[in-house]
Design a protein around this motif. Structure first.
Motif, mmCIF file in Angstrom:
data_model
loop_
_atom_site.group_PDB
_atom_site.id
_atom_site.type_symbol
_atom_site.label_atom_id
_atom_site.label_comp_id
_atom_site.label_asym_id
_atom_site.label_seq_id
_atom_site.Cartn_x
_atom_site.Cartn_y
_atom_site.Cartn_z
ATOM 1 N N SER A 64 41.959 39.836 52.481
ATOM 2 C CA SER A 64 40.867 40.864 52.345
ATOM 3 C C SER A 64 40.511 41.421 53.938
ATOM 4 O O SER A 64 40.140 42.470 53.882
ATOM 5 N N THR A 65 40.188 40.277 54.699
ATOM 6 C CA THR A 65 39.755 40.636 55.925
ATOM 7 C C THR A 65 40.801 41.390 56.862
ATOM 8 O O THR A 65 40.356 41.874 57.779
ATOM 9 N N HIS A 68 40.897 45.103 54.566
ATOM 10 C CA HIS A 68 39.598 45.995 54.564
ATOM 11 C C HIS A 68 38.864 45.794 55.965
ATOM 12 O O HIS A 68 37.676 46.325 55.778
ATOM 13 N N PRO B 43 33.419 41.307 59.867
ATOM 14 C CA PRO B 43 33.054 40.291 58.971
ATOM 15 C C PRO B 43 34.537 39.358 58.703
ATOM 16 O O PRO B 43 35.654 39.800 58.367
ATOM 17 N N ASN B 44 34.261 37.849 58.771
ATOM 18 C CA ASN B 44 35.053 37.135 58.523
ATOM 19 C C ASN B 44 35.231 36.538 57.063
ATOM 20 O O ASN B 44 35.925 35.805 56.430
ATOM 21 N N VAL B 45 34.048 37.152 56.365
ATOM 22 C CA VAL B 45 33.951 36.848 54.828
ATOM 23 C C VAL B 45 34.879 37.691 54.080
ATOM 24 O O VAL B 45 34.858 39.008 54.441
ATOM 25 N N ALA B 46 35.541 37.614 53.194
ATOM 26 C CA ALA B 46 36.347 38.249 52.373
ATOM 27 C C ALA B 46 35.372 39.190 51.444
ATOM 28 O O ALA B 46 34.352 38.831 51.283
ATOM 29 N N ALA B 47 35.922 40.479 51.121
ATOM 30 C CA ALA B 47 35.331 41.353 50.218
ATOM 31 C C ALA B 47 35.064 40.597 49.031
ATOM 32 O O ALA B 47 35.805 39.847 48.540
ATOM 33 N N VAL B 51 35.186 43.844 44.374
ATOM 34 C CA VAL B 51 35.834 45.079 44.918
ATOM 35 C C VAL B 51 37.326 45.195 44.393
ATOM 36 O O VAL B 51 37.723 46.314 44.064
ATOM 37 N N ASN B 52 38.129 44.155 44.502
ATOM 38 C CA ASN B 52 39.352 44.313 44.257
ATOM 39 C C ASN B 52 39.632 44.541 42.864
ATOM 40 O O ASN B 52 40.553 45.340 42.277
ATOM 41 N N LYS B 245 29.376 45.896 56.342
ATOM 42 C CA LYS B 245 29.017 44.697 56.353
ATOM 43 C C LYS B 245 28.570 43.964 55.061
ATOM 44 O O LYS B 245 28.931 42.811 54.600
ATOM 45 N N SER B 248 31.592 43.651 53.190
ATOM 46 C CA SER B 248 33.035 43.351 53.987
ATOM 47 C C SER B 248 34.087 44.246 53.924
ATOM 48 O O SER B 248 35.113 43.964 53.575
ATOM 49 N N LEU B 249 33.717 45.687 54.299
ATOM 50 C CA LEU B 249 34.849 46.606 54.109
ATOM 51 C C LEU B 249 34.846 47.698 55.329
ATOM 52 O O LEU B 249 34.870 48.783 55.251
#
Lengths: 394, 394
Positions: A64-65, A68, B43-47, B51-52, B245, B248-249
């Motif tokens: 994702s990172t 996205h 961002p290092n956090v996955a969405a 979202v997916n 943010k 995370s996109l």
């Protein structure tokens, strides 16, 4: 309290976009099947199935990172490499990722390269009829917009007139082939002559003149017509491309610029376009769609669909007695208005729920444009209305 | 042959972006785990998983020509309605789709509203330290960029200085809370005072002055801090938002503008922003992502992740003797450089593979910014380097 320039822009707005909105209203009122909306180049063909397959593969198997996330403002390196390789396969060119900048559609790409190249009061030469937005893009950078009158009925660019219009302030000659709104493809002879004139003018003015070639319709050609690749004829060519039409993704805003090594000041243009992409507020082309493009760059759209529409509409309208430019590419049909004031004719067509765009929107009054990227049923069901219009103006 | 303005822009480029590129190079060289890249707000956090899921639901159940196609340049009506309803739920406001314009991220939104409002030489007032791109956005429209010096150490906007800086040419006061680069959230008292001063200045100059509130970090706040919604305090407020943010996109370029009914010249601003979105080359916010937003507008990100980073980094750095602004929001930590020339300090940090951004990039020399939207391991593994830096400059 909005800006003076914007007051003016809003009042002119876009006749095409207004008509698109009106089409939506009419469809809600009369039913979509009773409204024949030829206003906007909004493909009625679904995106090829490979597009959604690619989306699924990416979101299921990648990080994702990554897909996205941010990347270089010019786009993911491997996506740009895929795009370069695809052009090379088709055109016999030798591009690599350094020649490609992923953009927010062709509109984004044009604004990026204009921002990169243009000083205020530099001149952009454009051939009528042309996509009306070009004028707005030029005005974004306070460039002078120099219009070459149409060469009727060939609708090839009028090179003699261009020759006279080029000055020491000319920085860009903007071309669009296959052409919106005429559907005409520039011949190789035209392009060779265009290149020769510009070479001579560059020497005369000791200046660089760039061709910016706007090519969202490159893949949409019929009858085996060839669309020459302009970078092979003129070194200072920059190509703008979009997947809006070729993959039916107009809402996704994904395209690219090609900046060949041979272009004068190559390194600066590439650096400038990278910065322009960022500071104009695009930042980068949408990330997931970039990754989709890497997987679908050679996928072909169902051209038969548009070709059937083209033949049916052109055949019927000429049979009814209308004078039409025979389209070789894109999905537009450019037709001579039976009366001088083509806006009046467009109003008359509305009585039959037929929405077509006045040629004035393309700086070519006396003609009208029809976008035939609609369903075949829309074409067929619109014909009785066109027939009545033909009879009324006989 | 690129434009003179662009030569200048390229040479200044973006220190942050250069560092991001350098971080990628260093990661390739030393291994990602040995490089501590605090340069970019990527961002290092996955969405969130929603979202997916939304992407899959849309591509499986809706029409390609709808979710990949053109819509009104301001965005799909139902998406805008969802966004408005979400703001209303959270803020007790009364927006509807007519108040919302979907944009290509917050950067796109800012450029759209600047294009809409600004005449050349109009003034934009901004509080240092500020996100460096603001200056480029202002220059896109030939506006004057008026910088209010920082109020150290509170880093609340310096309203006394602003009061003196406002002139009859002031059109926009640009605010950013939670703030990049300081992590500070403007207090309600600050906002009330800001509003009161601007009301008075509007009367004095018989002019409209708009607050443009750039709020990509609105959802990222810690310790229960409240971020007041500025439209409730000042009628001429326009909000720019991004999901970069909060979901995370950042690569997807999706955000929106809020234009309240109460804003002076509301109808013209809405029409102008619609046109600006089109002619700046955005055309519209990416279509599939718009539809995703309608389904995910209330999804919350894992704030705990950032909060742990925040506490760990702030705790360690202050323990080592560094002087830091305690961040209440966003994912940035603003730290006083132990030496006057913070660029030299950033260079010194690079010896430990620590990449941090000089405050000069935010018009606040003497400080450095760290983006802690990285993995917890990156934070932990960077600490020995920071400790050695602290000792070296003791």
């Amino acid at each position: 309290m909005i800006s003076e320039a914007m007051i003016n822009l809003v009042s002119k707005s876009s006749a095409i976009r207004e008509m698109f909105e009106e089409g939506n209203r009419l469809a809600a009122q009369y039913g979509a099947e009773n409204v024949f909306d030829f206003s906007l180049g909004n493909p009625n063909v679904a995106a090829p199935k490979e597009v959604n397959q690619a989306i699924k593969t990416i979101i299921e198997h990648e990080e994702s990172t990554s897909y996205h996330g941010y990347m270089n403002n010019s786009g993911y390196e491997n996506v740009r490499e895929s795009v370069a390789a695809s052009i090379n396969r088709k055109q016999g060119t030798h591009f690599n990722q350094n020649n490609i900048i992923m953009t927010v559609g062709a509109a984004g790409g044009l604004n990026v390269i204009f921002k990169t190249l243009l000083n205020p009061d530099d001149e952009i030469v454009v051939f009528a009829p042309y996509f009306g937005e070009y004028k707005n893009y030029a005005s974004n950078f306070n460039a002078r917009f120099v219009v070459i009158p149409p060469d009727i009925p060939s609708f090839q660019p009028n090179l003699e007139a261009m020759k006279k219009a080029i000055t020491k302030k000319t920085k860009i000659v903007l071309v669009n082939t296959p052409n919106n709104p005429t559907g005409v493809v520039y011949t190789e002879d035209t392009i060779k002559e265009l290149a020769a004139i510009l070479e001579q003018k560059q020497r005369e003015f000791k200046n660089e003149i760039y061709i910016v070639s706007d090519e969202p319709y490159r893949e949409l050609v019929y009858d085996g017509v060839i669309v020459p690749y302009l970078t092979k004829y003129y070194s200072n060519t920059i190509v703008g491309y979009s997947f809006s039409k070729s993959l039916s993704l107009p809402g996704e805003r994904i395209g690219y610029l090609v900046i060949p090594n041979e272009a004068a000041d190559f390194d600066s243009i590439v650096s400038g376009a990278n910065v322009a992409n960022r500071i104009l507020g695009f930042v980068n082309a949408p990330s997931l769609l970039q990754k989709v493009i890497a997987k679908c760059v050679d996928v072909e759209i169902d051209l038969e669909y548009y070709d059937r529409n083209r033949k049916t509409l052109y055949g019927a309208l000429t049979e009814y007695g209308f004078e039409c430019v025979r389209p070789q590419g894109a999905f537009y049909l450019f037709m001579k208005s039976p009366i001088e004031d083509e806006k009046e004719f467009c109003q008359a067509a509305k009585k039959y729920n037929i929405l077509i765009v006045p040629g004035s929107s393309f700086d070519c009054p006396g003609y009208v444009r029809m976008a035939y990227c609609v369903s075949y049923e829309t074409i067929m069901n619109s014909l009785p209305g066109f027939k009545k219009l033909a009879q009324a103006y006989k």
